[in-house]
Design a protein around this motif. Sequence first.
Motif, short mmCIF file in Angstrom:
data_model
loop_
_atom_site.label_atom_id
_atom_site.label_comp_id
_atom_site.label_asym_id
_atom_site.label_seq_id
_atom_site.Cartn_x
_atom_site.Cartn_y
_atom_site.Cartn_z
N UNK A 160 -32.58 29.08 26.34
CA UNK A 160 -33.16 29.93 25.30
C UNK A 160 -33.62 29.15 24.07
N UNK A 161 -32.85 28.11 23.70
CA UNK A 161 -33.10 27.44 22.42
C UNK A 161 -33.52 25.98 22.54
N UNK A 162 -33.54 25.42 23.73
CA UNK A 162 -33.94 24.03 23.90
C UNK A 162 -32.87 23.06 23.45
N UNK A 163 -33.24 21.78 23.29
CA UNK A 163 -32.26 20.74 22.95
C UNK A 163 -31.51 20.97 21.65
N UNK A 164 -32.07 21.71 20.72
CA UNK A 164 -31.39 21.96 19.45
C UNK A 164 -30.35 23.07 19.52
N UNK A 165 -30.10 23.58 20.70
CA UNK A 165 -29.18 24.70 20.86
C UNK A 165 -27.77 24.38 20.40
N UNK A 166 -27.37 23.14 20.52
CA UNK A 166 -25.99 22.78 20.23
C UNK A 166 -25.83 22.09 18.87
N UNK A 167 -26.91 21.83 18.17
CA UNK A 167 -26.84 21.12 16.90
C UNK A 167 -26.13 21.92 15.81
N UNK A 168 -26.23 23.22 15.84
CA UNK A 168 -25.60 24.04 14.81
C UNK A 168 -24.13 24.31 15.06
N UNK A 169 -23.63 23.85 16.18
CA UNK A 169 -22.23 24.10 16.52
C UNK A 169 -21.32 23.35 15.57
N UNK A 170 -20.17 23.92 15.35
CA UNK A 170 -19.18 23.29 14.48
C UNK A 170 -18.60 22.07 15.16
N UNK A 171 -18.61 20.95 14.45
CA UNK A 171 -18.03 19.72 14.98
C UNK A 171 -16.70 19.48 14.30
N UNK A 172 -15.78 18.85 14.99
CA UNK A 172 -14.53 18.49 14.33
C UNK A 172 -14.83 17.59 13.13
N UNK A 173 -14.29 17.96 11.98
CA UNK A 173 -14.57 17.23 10.75
C UNK A 173 -13.69 16.00 10.65
N UNK A 174 -14.29 14.91 10.27
CA UNK A 174 -13.54 13.70 9.98
C UNK A 174 -13.79 13.35 8.53
N UNK A 175 -12.84 12.71 7.89
CA UNK A 175 -13.05 12.37 6.49
C UNK A 175 -14.22 11.40 6.36
N UNK A 176 -15.00 11.52 5.29
CA UNK A 176 -16.14 10.63 5.13
C UNK A 176 -15.68 9.18 4.95
N UNK A 177 -16.39 8.30 5.58
CA UNK A 177 -16.06 6.87 5.47
C UNK A 177 -16.44 6.37 4.08
N UNK A 178 -15.65 5.47 3.52
CA UNK A 178 -16.00 4.95 2.21
C UNK A 178 -17.30 4.16 2.29
N UNK A 179 -18.09 4.29 1.24
CA UNK A 179 -19.33 3.53 1.19
C UNK A 179 -20.49 4.16 1.92
N UNK A 180 -20.48 5.46 2.07
CA UNK A 180 -21.57 6.10 2.79
C UNK A 180 -22.84 6.19 1.95
N UNK A 181 -22.71 6.30 0.64
CA UNK A 181 -23.90 6.40 -0.19
C UNK A 181 -24.14 5.06 -0.90
N UNK A 182 -25.36 4.81 -1.33
CA UNK A 182 -25.65 3.56 -2.04
C UNK A 182 -24.82 3.39 -3.31
N UNK A 183 -24.55 4.51 -4.01
CA UNK A 183 -23.77 4.42 -5.23
C UNK A 183 -22.34 3.96 -4.94
N UNK A 184 -21.77 4.49 -3.84
CA UNK A 184 -20.41 4.09 -3.46
C UNK A 184 -20.38 2.62 -3.06
N UNK A 185 -21.43 2.18 -2.36
CA UNK A 185 -21.49 0.77 -1.96
C UNK A 185 -21.57 -0.14 -3.17
N UNK A 186 -22.37 0.24 -4.16
CA UNK A 186 -22.49 -0.56 -5.38
C UNK A 186 -21.15 -0.64 -6.09
N UNK A 187 -20.43 0.46 -6.14
CA UNK A 187 -19.13 0.48 -6.79
C UNK A 187 -18.15 -0.45 -6.08
#
Length: 98
Positions: free
Chosen positions: A50-77
């Motif tokens: 019914x929805x093609x390859x994007x059918x499963x993209x909206x599904x809830x994924x198990x959340x993991x804590x964000x890795x340090x340094x994901x944004x450029x500002x965090x990397x600079x810090x």
Amino acid sequence: MTSKRKQYTSEFTFKVVMESFQRDTTIEAVCRKFDVPSSVLSRWRQEFQQNGPGAFEGKKKPQSPPAPGESPEELKKIIGELTVQNELLKKSRGLLGN
């Protein structure tokens, strides 16, 4: 005894569905291979059709804590903190005579 529902990632779901559409395999074989109930696979296949390859993209994924340094500002810090620590170590080694 309570049983938890299994949570599947969108990548896993997509892989199972794509394998189930191959001509040289049966749905039962795919269910056994990936340990997925046939009713679940049938629902996934229907969603995919019914929805093609994007059918499963909206599904809830198990959340993991964000890795340090994901944004450029965090990397600079982090780089700044490490630079300061490195300079302090260099100075302390110089004071000790090594």
